[in-house]
Design a protein around this motif. Sequence first.
Motif, PDB file in Angstrom:
ATOM      1  N   ASN A 196       0.790  -1.096  -0.093  1.00  0.00           N
ATOM      2  CA  ASN A 196       0.134   0.009  -0.094  1.00  0.00           C
ATOM      3  C   ASN A 196       0.839   1.431   0.028  1.00  0.00           C
ATOM      4  OD1 ASN A 196      -2.476  -1.360  -0.141  1.00  0.00           O
ATOM      5  ND2 ASN A 196      -2.545  -1.436   2.088  1.00  0.00           N
ATOM      6  N   ILE A 197       2.155   0.965   0.537  1.00  0.00           N
ATOM      7  CA  ILE A 197       2.992   2.492   0.246  1.00  0.00           C
ATOM      8  C   ILE A 197       3.257   2.395  -1.383  1.00  0.00           C
ATOM      9  CG2 ILE A 197       5.460   3.560   0.935  1.00  0.00           C
ATOM     10  CD1 ILE A 197       3.307   3.055   3.177  1.00  0.00           C
ATOM     11  N   LYS A 198       3.618   1.467  -1.993  1.00  0.00           N
ATOM     12  CA  LYS A 198       3.888   1.700  -3.369  1.00  0.00           C
ATOM     13  C   LYS A 198       2.411   1.578  -4.273  1.00  0.00           C
ATOM     14  CE  LYS A 198       8.459  -0.364  -3.353  1.00  0.00           C
ATOM     15  NZ  LYS A 198       9.120  -1.735  -3.731  1.00  0.00           N
ATOM     16  N   ASN A 199       1.288   1.409  -3.551  1.00  0.00           N
ATOM     17  CA  ASN A 199       0.101   1.423  -4.382  1.00  0.00           C
ATOM     18  C   ASN A 199       0.014   0.209  -5.412  1.00  0.00           C
ATOM     19  OD1 ASN A 199      -0.850   3.561  -3.018  1.00  0.00           O
ATOM     20  ND2 ASN A 199      -0.805   5.254  -4.638  1.00  0.00           N
ATOM     21  N   THR A 200       0.694  -0.761  -5.108  1.00  0.00           N
ATOM     22  CA  THR A 200       0.713  -1.903  -6.077  1.00  0.00           C
ATOM     23  C   THR A 200       0.361  -3.138  -5.633  1.00  0.00           C
ATOM     24  OG1 THR A 200       2.654  -0.631  -7.032  1.00  0.00           O
ATOM     25  CG2 THR A 200       2.385  -3.134  -7.587  1.00  0.00           C
ATOM     26  N   VAL A 201      -0.310  -3.763  -6.392  1.00  0.00           N
ATOM     27  CA  VAL A 201      -1.042  -5.253  -6.010  1.00  0.00           C
ATOM     28  C   VAL A 201       0.032  -6.067  -6.995  1.00  0.00           C
ATOM     29  CG1 VAL A 201      -2.712  -6.849  -5.994  1.00  0.00           C
ATOM     30  CG2 VAL A 201      -3.081  -4.614  -5.395  1.00  0.00           C
ATOM     31  N   TYR A 202       0.217  -7.358  -6.537  1.00  0.00           N
ATOM     32  CA  TYR A 202       1.128  -8.090  -7.354  1.00  0.00           C
ATOM     33  C   TYR A 202       0.377  -9.706  -7.425  1.00  0.00           C
ATOM     34  CZ  TYR A 202       4.691  -4.994  -5.869  1.00  0.00           C
ATOM     35  OH  TYR A 202       5.604  -4.043  -5.535  1.00  0.00           O
ATOM     36  N   LEU A 203       0.881 -10.249  -8.373  1.00  0.00           N
ATOM     37  CA  LEU A 203       0.340 -11.665  -8.436  1.00  0.00           C
ATOM     38  C   LEU A 203       1.354 -12.593  -8.865  1.00  0.00           C
ATOM     39  CD1 LEU A 203      -2.146 -13.634  -8.507  1.00  0.00           C
ATOM     40  CD2 LEU A 203      -2.066 -13.557 -10.930  1.00  0.00           C
ATOM     41  N   GLN A 204       2.094 -13.176  -8.003  1.00  0.00           N
ATOM     42  CA  GLN A 204       2.863 -14.152  -8.182  1.00  0.00           C
ATOM     43  C   GLN A 204       2.593 -15.667  -8.645  1.00  0.00           C
ATOM     44  OE1 GLN A 204       6.648 -13.689  -7.710  1.00  0.00           O
ATOM     45  NE2 GLN A 204       6.719 -15.936  -8.603  1.00  0.00           N
ATOM     46  N   MET A 205       2.930 -15.892 -10.017  1.00  0.00           N
ATOM     47  CA  MET A 205       2.645 -17.101 -10.486  1.00  0.00           C
ATOM     48  C   MET A 205       3.816 -18.291 -10.634  1.00  0.00           C
ATOM     49  SD  MET A 205       0.180 -15.398 -13.480  1.00  0.00           S
ATOM     50  CE  MET A 205       1.424 -14.688 -14.177  1.00  0.00           C
ATOM     51  N   ASP A 206       3.625 -19.111 -10.064  1.00  0.00           N
ATOM     52  CA  ASP A 206       4.458 -20.243  -9.919  1.00  0.00           C
ATOM     53  C   ASP A 206       3.652 -21.589 -10.716  1.00  0.00           C
ATOM     54  OD1 ASP A 206       5.449 -19.139  -6.787  1.00  0.00           O
ATOM     55  OD2 ASP A 206       6.479 -18.926  -8.793  1.00  0.00           O
ATOM     56  N   SER A 207       4.713 -22.571 -10.960  1.00  0.00           N
ATOM     57  CA  SER A 207       4.462 -23.882 -11.407  1.00  0.00           C
ATOM     58  C   SER A 207       3.246 -23.558 -12.465  1.00  0.00           C
ATOM     59  CB  SER A 207       3.725 -24.689 -10.480  1.00  0.00           C
ATOM     60  OG  SER A 207       4.833 -24.858  -9.632  1.00  0.00           O
ATOM     61  N   LEU A 208       3.629 -22.538 -13.523  1.00  0.00           N
ATOM     62  CA  LEU A 208       2.818 -22.138 -14.560  1.00  0.00           C
ATOM     63  C   LEU A 208       2.337 -23.408 -15.453  1.00  0.00           C
ATOM     64  CD1 LEU A 208       3.809 -18.729 -15.169  1.00  0.00           C
ATOM     65  CD2 LEU A 208       1.526 -19.307 -14.763  1.00  0.00           C
ATOM     66  N   LYS A 209       1.239 -23.332 -16.027  1.00  0.00           N
ATOM     67  CA  LYS A 209       0.688 -24.648 -16.991  1.00  0.00           C
ATOM     68  C   LYS A 209       0.123 -23.876 -18.149  1.00  0.00           C
ATOM     69  CE  LYS A 209      -1.007 -27.202 -13.067  1.00  0.00           C
ATOM     70  NZ  LYS A 209      -2.353 -27.816 -12.319  1.00  0.00           N
ATOM     71  N   PRO A 210       0.267 -24.613 -19.290  1.00  0.00           N
ATOM     72  CA  PRO A 210      -0.320 -24.076 -20.554  1.00  0.00           C
ATOM     73  C   PRO A 210      -1.722 -23.451 -20.502  1.00  0.00           C
ATOM     74  CG  PRO A 210       0.869 -26.007 -21.011  1.00  0.00           C
ATOM     75  CD  PRO A 210       0.791 -26.140 -19.587  1.00  0.00           C
ATOM     76  N   GLU A 211      -2.604 -24.106 -19.539  1.00  0.00           N
ATOM     77  CA  GLU A 211      -3.883 -23.569 -19.444  1.00  0.00           C
ATOM     78  C   GLU A 211      -3.894 -22.219 -18.696  1.00  0.00           C
ATOM     79  OE1 GLU A 211      -2.866 -26.660 -18.506  1.00  0.00           O
ATOM     80  OE2 GLU A 211      -3.762 -27.514 -16.876  1.00  0.00           O
ATOM     81  N   ASP A 212      -2.841 -21.759 -18.147  1.00  0.00           N
ATOM     82  CA  ASP A 212      -2.931 -20.469 -17.511  1.00  0.00           C
ATOM     83  C   ASP A 212      -2.786 -19.202 -18.438  1.00  0.00           C
ATOM     84  OD1 ASP A 212      -0.725 -22.101 -14.793  1.00  0.00           O
ATOM     85  OD2 ASP A 212      -2.873 -21.364 -14.569  1.00  0.00           O
ATOM     86  N   THR A 213      -2.411 -19.814 -19.740  1.00  0.00           N
ATOM     87  CA  THR A 213      -2.225 -18.841 -20.774  1.00  0.00           C
ATOM     88  C   THR A 213      -3.517 -17.803 -20.957  1.00  0.00           C
ATOM     89  OG1 THR A 213      -0.807 -19.941 -22.083  1.00  0.00           O
ATOM     90  CG2 THR A 213      -2.184 -18.641 -23.395  1.00  0.00           C
ATOM     91  N   ALA A 214      -3.401 -16.617 -20.866  1.00  0.00           N
ATOM     92  CA  ALA A 214      -4.753 -15.795 -20.813  1.00  0.00           C
ATOM     93  C   ALA A 214      -4.128 -14.240 -20.788  1.00  0.00           C
ATOM     94  CB  ALA A 214      -5.428 -15.942 -19.642  1.00  0.00           C
ATOM     95  N   ILE A 215      -4.971 -13.308 -20.920  1.00  0.00           N
ATOM     96  CA  ILE A 215      -4.896 -12.020 -20.569  1.00  0.00           C
ATOM     97  C   ILE A 215      -5.438 -11.864 -19.060  1.00  0.00           C
ATOM     98  CG2 ILE A 215      -5.620  -9.607 -20.948  1.00  0.00           C
ATOM     99  CD1 ILE A 215      -5.681 -10.286 -24.020  1.00  0.00           C
ATOM    100  N   TYR A 216      -4.291 -11.204 -18.449  1.00  0.00           N
ATOM    101  CA  TYR A 216      -4.733 -11.028 -16.976  1.00  0.00           C
ATOM    102  C   TYR A 216      -5.073  -9.507 -16.808  1.00  0.00           C
ATOM    103  CZ  TYR A 216      -3.167 -15.811 -15.537  1.00  0.00           C
ATOM    104  OH  TYR A 216      -3.009 -17.146 -15.887  1.00  0.00           O
ATOM    105  N   TYR A 217      -6.084  -9.372 -16.026  1.00  0.00           N
ATOM    106  CA  TYR A 217      -6.606  -7.917 -15.796  1.00  0.00           C
ATOM    107  C   TYR A 217      -6.432  -7.882 -14.176  1.00  0.00           C
ATOM    108  CZ  TYR A 217      -8.530  -8.282 -20.447  1.00  0.00           C
ATOM    109  OH  TYR A 217      -8.341  -8.249 -21.797  1.00  0.00           O
ATOM    110  N   CYS A 218      -6.150  -6.624 -13.929  1.00  0.00           N
ATOM    111  CA  CYS A 218      -6.486  -6.340 -12.462  1.00  0.00           C
ATOM    112  C   CYS A 218      -7.711  -5.418 -12.124  1.00  0.00           C
ATOM    113  CB  CYS A 218      -5.013  -5.788 -11.709  1.00  0.00           C
ATOM    114  SG  CYS A 218      -4.630  -4.197 -12.605  1.00  0.00           S
TER     115      CYS A 218
END
Length: 126
Positions: A73-95
């Motif tokens: 909240n100091i940097k006004n940023t949200v993160y999404l750490q994605m590990d063990s990625l799979k082909p089915e995770d392919t997508a456009i990601y929106y916050c």
Amino acid sequence: VQLQASGGGLVQPGGSLRLSCAASGNSFSSYAAAWFRQAPGKEREFVAAISRSGGNTPYANSVKGRFTVSRDNIKNTVYLQMDSLKPEDTAIYYCAADYVTSTSYASAASYRYNYWGQGTLVTVSS
């Protein structure tokens, strides 16, 4: 508030990526936030959400144990750490984000969010 998502790219199966969602404006600590994704030819789906305090973080079953949502909240940023990625995770990601009064509120419903970023493409392929 305006949201800017970044960090997408091409990664091999089993790899990792970290997405960032930077928010402009004031009082981002008063906003709950979430990540959604839309794969080609599919409906947009919920990925993860985070409450104002960061203490409530619901996940979609498909990413539970592999993805981690967090915020600074100091940097006004949200993160999404994605590990063990799979082909089915392919997508456009929106916050997405919206002002909330409860510090523990975090919704998986897209209609609860009035502010959306432009999306960042994640491609998982060998």
